[in-house]
Motif scaffolding. Structure first.
Motif, mmCIF file in Angstrom:
data_model
loop_
_atom_site.group_PDB
_atom_site.id
_atom_site.type_symbol
_atom_site.label_atom_id
_atom_site.label_comp_id
_atom_site.label_asym_id
_atom_site.label_seq_id
_atom_site.Cartn_x
_atom_site.Cartn_y
_atom_site.Cartn_z
ATOM 1 N N UNK A 1 -9.079 10.051 -0.209
ATOM 2 C CA UNK A 1 -9.644 11.306 0.043
ATOM 3 C C UNK A 1 -10.046 12.313 -1.202
ATOM 4 N N UNK A 2 -9.254 11.988 -2.262
ATOM 5 C CA UNK A 2 -9.891 12.811 -3.466
ATOM 6 C C UNK A 2 -11.195 12.207 -4.227
ATOM 7 N N UNK A 3 -11.068 10.920 -4.390
ATOM 8 C CA UNK A 3 -12.149 10.274 -5.251
ATOM 9 C C UNK A 3 -13.497 10.752 -4.734
ATOM 10 N N UNK A 4 -13.806 10.738 -3.555
ATOM 11 C CA UNK A 4 -15.146 11.393 -3.067
ATOM 12 C C UNK A 4 -15.499 12.750 -3.779
ATOM 13 N N UNK B 1 0.821 -1.283 0.144
ATOM 14 C CA UNK B 1 -0.160 -0.072 0.052
ATOM 15 C C UNK B 1 0.942 1.118 -0.029
ATOM 16 N N UNK B 2 0.735 2.086 -0.747
ATOM 17 C CA UNK B 2 1.647 3.392 -0.972
ATOM 18 C C UNK B 2 0.646 4.725 -0.458
ATOM 19 N N UNK B 3 1.459 5.634 -0.068
ATOM 20 C CA UNK B 3 0.944 6.616 0.304
ATOM 21 C C UNK B 3 0.125 7.415 -0.685
ATOM 22 N N UNK B 4 0.423 7.451 -1.699
ATOM 23 C CA UNK B 4 -0.505 7.946 -3.012
ATOM 24 C C UNK B 4 -1.768 7.213 -2.783
ATOM 25 N N UNK B 5 -1.871 5.873 -2.831
ATOM 26 C CA UNK B 5 -3.101 5.120 -2.859
ATOM 27 C C UNK B 5 -4.035 5.426 -1.812
#
Length: 116
Positions: free
Chosen positions: A10-13, A1-5
């Motif tokens: 947070x951004x998808x919603x 799992x990456x920090x970016x993932x």
């Protein structure tokens, strides 16, 4: 799992909400309106506003469905990864931050003590 993932969740919603607003805007534009009968000739050229709008609406709805599916898939993967963290304190921190979407300050407050 990456920090970016993790932060992508947070951004998808927000992106999903933006797509819903775009769909709503298109639907409002497609509302049938009475034609303007002024007796004046119309501009040349053939253009199907309704047809073009329907195509755009269908495309945006498909994009929205794909975003929602991707979000739900990523959310399930992330939650499974967090649930597999062995250190319970670290797991709790990740739950607060990435499941509950708390700020780091809120996470520190929830953890208690002198955390910052």
């Amino acid at each position: 799992m990456t920090k970016q993932t993790l932060y992508r969740l947070f951004n998808l919603p927000r992106i999903i909400e933006q797509k819903k607003l775009e769909i709503q805007r298109i639907q409002e534009q497609l509302d049938v309106k009475s034609p303007s009968l002024t007796g004046m000739p119309h501009a040349g050229g053939v253009h199907d506003k309704i047809g073009d709008g329907v195509v755009e609406l269908v495309t945006k709805k498909e994009e929205l469905e794909e975003l929602v599916r991707g979000y739900l898939r990523e959310k399930a993967e992330t939650e499974a990864w967090i649930d597999a963290i062995e250190d319970l304190q670290v797991q709790l921190i990740f739950c607060y931050r990435f499941k509950e979407k708390m700020t780091w300050t809120e996470v520190a407050d929830m953890m208690g003590g002198i955390n910052t």
